[in-house]
Enzyme design. Structure first.
Site, PDB file in Angstrom:
ATOM      1  CE  LYS A   1      -2.520   7.335  -9.684  1.00  0.00           C
ATOM      2  NZ  LYS A   1      -1.749   6.333  -9.735  1.00  0.00           N
TER       3      LYS A   1
ATOM      4  CE1 TYR B   1      -0.231  -0.170  -1.218  1.00  0.00           C
ATOM      5  CE2 TYR B   1       0.726   0.753  -3.172  1.00  0.00           C
ATOM      6  CZ  TYR B   1      -0.212   0.991  -2.109  1.00  0.00           C
ATOM      7  OH  TYR B   1      -1.090   2.192  -1.334  1.00  0.00           O
TER       8      TYR B   1
ATOM      9  CG  PHE C   1       0.003   1.262   2.161  1.00  0.00           C
ATOM     10  CD1 PHE C   1      -1.227  -0.237   2.594  1.00  0.00           C
ATOM     11  CD2 PHE C   1       1.117   0.335   2.567  1.00  0.00           C
ATOM     12  CE1 PHE C   1      -1.490  -1.242   3.223  1.00  0.00           C
ATOM     13  CE2 PHE C   1       1.189  -1.464   2.595  1.00  0.00           C
ATOM     14  CZ  PHE C   1      -0.476  -2.117   3.344  1.00  0.00           C
TER      15      PHE C   1
ATOM     16  N   GLY D   1      -1.660  -3.888 -19.063  1.00  0.00           N
ATOM     17  CA  GLY D   1      -2.422  -2.371 -18.590  1.00  0.00           C
ATOM     18  C   GLY D   1      -2.469  -1.751 -19.585  1.00  0.00           C
TER      19      GLY D   1
ATOM     20  CG  ASP E   1       2.771   6.929  -9.880  1.00  0.00           C
ATOM     21  OD1 ASP E   1       2.437   7.146  -8.833  1.00  0.00           O
ATOM     22  OD2 ASP E   1       1.156   7.270 -10.342  1.00  0.00           O
TER      23      ASP E   1
ATOM     24  N   GLY F   1      -3.813   4.637 -16.314  1.00  0.00           N
ATOM     25  CA  GLY F   1      -2.649   6.165 -16.164  1.00  0.00           C
ATOM     26  C   GLY F   1      -0.997   5.126 -15.152  1.00  0.00           C
ATOM     27  CB  SER F   2       0.047   3.171 -13.222  1.00  0.00           C
ATOM     28  OG  SER F   2      -1.164   2.296 -13.192  1.00  0.00           O
TER      29      SER F   2
ATOM     30  N   GLY G   1       5.314  -3.583  -5.627  1.00  0.00           N
ATOM     31  CA  GLY G   1       5.431  -2.018  -5.613  1.00  0.00           C
ATOM     32  C   GLY G   1       5.201  -1.487  -4.442  1.00  0.00           C
TER      33      GLY G   1
HETATM   34  P1  NAP Z   1      -6.194   2.902 -14.367  1.00  0.00           P
HETATM   35  O1  NAP Z   1      -5.752   3.663 -15.310  1.00  0.00           O
HETATM   36  O2  NAP Z   1      -7.317   2.478 -14.212  1.00  0.00           O
HETATM   37  O3  NAP Z   1      -5.309   1.502 -15.185  1.00  0.00           O
HETATM   38  C1  NAP Z   1      -5.469  -0.134 -15.007  1.00  0.00           C
HETATM   39  C2  NAP Z   1      -5.607  -0.469 -15.899  1.00  0.00           C
HETATM   40  O4  NAP Z   1      -5.726  -1.971 -15.747  1.00  0.00           O
HETATM   41  C3  NAP Z   1      -7.140  -0.376 -17.117  1.00  0.00           C
HETATM   42  O5  NAP Z   1      -6.392   0.693 -17.287  1.00  0.00           O
HETATM   43  C4  NAP Z   1      -6.831  -1.560 -17.766  1.00  0.00           C
HETATM   44  O6  NAP Z   1      -6.150  -1.741 -19.100  1.00  0.00           O
HETATM   45  C5  NAP Z   1      -6.363  -2.262 -17.078  1.00  0.00           C
HETATM   46  N1  NAP Z   1      -7.596  -3.180 -16.118  1.00  0.00           N
HETATM   47  C6  NAP Z   1      -8.312  -2.653 -15.398  1.00  0.00           C
HETATM   48  N2  NAP Z   1      -9.246  -3.900 -15.112  1.00  0.00           N
HETATM   49  C7  NAP Z   1      -8.665  -5.149 -15.877  1.00  0.00           C
HETATM   50  C8  NAP Z   1      -9.323  -6.360 -15.636  1.00  0.00           C
HETATM   51  N3  NAP Z   1     -10.461  -6.665 -14.994  1.00  0.00           N
HETATM   52  N4  NAP Z   1      -8.241  -6.984 -17.127  1.00  0.00           N
HETATM   53  C9  NAP Z   1      -7.484  -7.010 -17.447  1.00  0.00           C
HETATM   54  N5  NAP Z   1      -6.974  -5.307 -17.177  1.00  0.00           N
HETATM   55  C10 NAP Z   1      -7.499  -4.330 -16.479  1.00  0.00           C
HETATM   56  O7  NAP Z   1      -5.201   2.186 -13.300  1.00  0.00           O
HETATM   57  P2  NAP Z   1      -3.449   2.879 -12.634  1.00  0.00           P
HETATM   58  O8  NAP Z   1      -3.534   4.085 -11.687  1.00  0.00           O
HETATM   59  O9  NAP Z   1      -2.649   2.299 -13.894  1.00  0.00           O
HETATM   60  O10 NAP Z   1      -3.482   1.733 -11.577  1.00  0.00           O
HETATM   61  C11 NAP Z   1      -2.821   0.368 -11.414  1.00  0.00           C
HETATM   62  C12 NAP Z   1      -2.319  -0.514 -10.052  1.00  0.00           C
HETATM   63  O11 NAP Z   1      -1.276   0.040  -9.908  1.00  0.00           O
HETATM   64  C13 NAP Z   1      -3.635  -0.265  -9.560  1.00  0.00           C
HETATM   65  O12 NAP Z   1      -3.805  -1.459  -8.612  1.00  0.00           O
HETATM   66  C14 NAP Z   1      -3.092   0.735  -8.281  1.00  0.00           C
HETATM   67  O13 NAP Z   1      -2.824   1.004  -7.069  1.00  0.00           O
HETATM   68  C15 NAP Z   1      -1.452   0.222  -8.443  1.00  0.00           C
HETATM   69  N6  NAP Z   1       0.056   1.276  -8.433  1.00  0.00           N
HETATM   70  C16 NAP Z   1       1.162   1.337  -7.461  1.00  0.00           C
HETATM   71  C17 NAP Z   1       1.872   2.481  -7.629  1.00  0.00           C
HETATM   72  C18 NAP Z   1       2.786   2.569  -6.577  1.00  0.00           C
HETATM   73  O14 NAP Z   1       2.716   3.233  -6.202  1.00  0.00           O
HETATM   74  N7  NAP Z   1       3.113   1.174  -6.347  1.00  0.00           N
HETATM   75  C19 NAP Z   1       1.211   3.552  -8.172  1.00  0.00           C
HETATM   76  C20 NAP Z   1       0.512   3.741  -9.015  1.00  0.00           C
HETATM   77  C21 NAP Z   1       0.035   2.635  -9.494  1.00  0.00           C
HETATM   78  P3  NAP Z   1      -6.822  -2.493 -20.034  1.00  0.00           P
HETATM   79  O15 NAP Z   1      -8.546  -1.471 -20.513  1.00  0.00           O
HETATM   80  O16 NAP Z   1      -6.071  -1.571 -21.061  1.00  0.00           O
HETATM   81  O17 NAP Z   1      -6.431  -3.657 -20.712  1.00  0.00           O
END
Ligand code: NAP
Length: 252
Positions: free
Chosen positions: A65, A211, A15, A129, A106, A132-133, A232
Site C-alpha cells: 500500500k 473480517y 474476499f 497498530g 480504505d 498502512g490501514s 471490518g
Molecule cells: P500493515 O501495514 O502490515 O500494518 C499492520 C500493523 O500491525 C503493523 O504495522 C504493526 O504495527 C502491527 N502488527 C503487525 N504484527 C503485529 C504483532 N505480531 N503484534 C503487534 N502488532 C503487530 O497491515 P494493514 O494493511 O494496516 O492491515 C492490517 C489489518 O487490517 C489486516 O488484517 C488487514 O486484512 C485489515 N484490513 C482490513 C480492511 C477492510 O476493508 N476491512 C482494510 C485494510 C486492512 P507496529 O509495528 O506499529 O506495532
C-alpha cells in the site's frame, strides 16, 4: 474484457474477488472479470501492467500500500495525505504508456462503516497498530474530530504508546478501540492485541478491521466484557463500492 484485480502477497485470503464476481453476475456484467494477482515483488508491477492491456482497475493490499506510490504518476488528495494507496485506476493502457492514478478507499470505507456507530461519548480513541490501514483510520478520526493515541511496538511520536503503557486511565478515556493489526486474522486465530480487556465497559466500542474470521478473539474478549463490537466486513464492502465508482464513474 474489462479486467480488474487485486495485487499483494499473499492474497488468497481476500474476499474482494468473490465480492466483485458476485456483483458482475448480479448486474449481468458478462465481459467483466476480477482476478487475484499475487506479485512477489513490485519489480513485477510495470511489466504486469504492460502485459495486461485490458486492465482497468486494481486494488492493492499488504505489503504494497505504501511501496506502490513511486510507481504511480498521480495521487488523489486523500491518498497523498494518508501516504497509502489501495486503489489504482489505469488509463491509456492500450497505448503502452499507462497513466496510473492512486486512491485510498480504505479511508472512505472505514468512515462509512464506523460513522453510524459513533455516539457522543466516543470523544477519543485508541488505535492498535501503526501500519498502512492505521494511517487511513487516523485520517478519518481527524476528520471526525476524534482525538486518538496509537499503540505500537515501536513508538516514535508523542501520541504513540507501547502496549505495556495501556493502563486503566487509557482504557477509561478511550471508549473507541480500533484494531488495525493482523492479530486474530486467519490463520492466526488464537492471537489478539495485548490490552487489559477486563477494564472494558458497555460504553466501549471495539472495532476490528479484520473480517475473516467474522469474530476475532479481540472482539470476543470485548463482547464478553460488555463492549459493543464491530468487524471490518462493511468497511471492505464500502471500500469496494468506492473503488468501483472510481474505476467506472469518476471523470479521468
Ligand atoms: P500493515 O501495514 O502490515 O500494518 C499492520 C500493523 O500491525 C503493523 O504495522 C504493526 O504495527 C502491527 N502488527 C503487525 N504484527 C503485529 C504483532 N505480531 N503484534 C503487534 N502488532 C503487530 O497491515 P494493514 O494493511 O494496516 O492491515 C492490517 C489489518 O487490517 C489486516 O488484517 C488487514 O486484512 C485489515 N484490513 C482490513 C480492511 C477492510 O476493508 N476491512 C482494510 C485494510 C486492512 P507496529 O509495528 O506499529 O506495532
Amino acid at each position: 474484457m474489462k479486467r480488474f484485480g487485486l495485487i499483494g502477497f499473499p492474497i488468497s485470503h481476500s474476499f474482494s474477488q468473490r465480492h466483485f464476481q458476485e456483483k458482475f453476475v448480479k448486474e449481468s456484467l458478462v465481459d467483466h472479470i476480477y482476478e487475484l494477482y499475487p506479485l512477489a515483488t513490485l519489480s513485477e508491477f510495470i511489466p504486469f501492467i504492460q502485459n495486461t492491456p485490458d486492465l482497468i482497475g486494481l486494488n492493492v493490499t499488504i505489503p504494497f500500500k505504501e511501496k506502490i506510490i513511486p510507481y504511480l504518476q498521480v495521487l488523489d488528495d486523500i491518498s497523498k495525505e494518508i501516504n497509502a494507496v489501495n486503489c489504482i485506476k489505469i488509463l491509456n493502457n492500450n497505448h503502452n504508456i499507462p497513466l496510473l492514478k492512486g486512491y485510498n478507499t480504505d479511508a472512505t470505507g472505514f468512515e462509512q462503516s464506523i460513522k453510524p456507530l459513533i455516539k457522543h461519548h466516543h470523544k477519543s480513541a485508541l488505535i492498535l497498530g501503526n501500519g498502512g490501514s492505521a494511517k487511513a483510520v487516523s485520517y478519518v478520526l481527524n476528520k471526525l474530530n476524534i482525538n486518538f493515541k496509537i499503540a505500537t511496538r515501536t513508538p516514535f511520536q508523542s501520541n504513540h504508546i507501547k502496549y505495556n503503557e495501556i493502563n486503566e486511565d487509557i482504557i477509561k478515556n478511550n471508549l473507541l478501540i480500533i484494531n488495525t493489526t493482523p492479530l486474530g486474522m486467519v490463520p492466526n486465530l488464537n492471537t489478539f492485541p495485548d490490552i487489559p480487556y477486563n477494564l472494558l465497559t458497555e460504553n466501549h466500542l471495539l472495532y476490528d478491521l479484520i473480517y475473516n474470521p467474522e469474530e476475532t478473539f479481540f472482539l470476543t474478549k470485548g463482547k464478553n466484557n460488555g463492549a459493543q463490537i464491530k468487524n471490518g466486513l462493511s468497511m471492505l464492502f464500502f471500500q469496494a463500492d468506492k473503488s468501483w465508482e472510481i474505476w467506472t464513474n469518476q471523470p479521468n
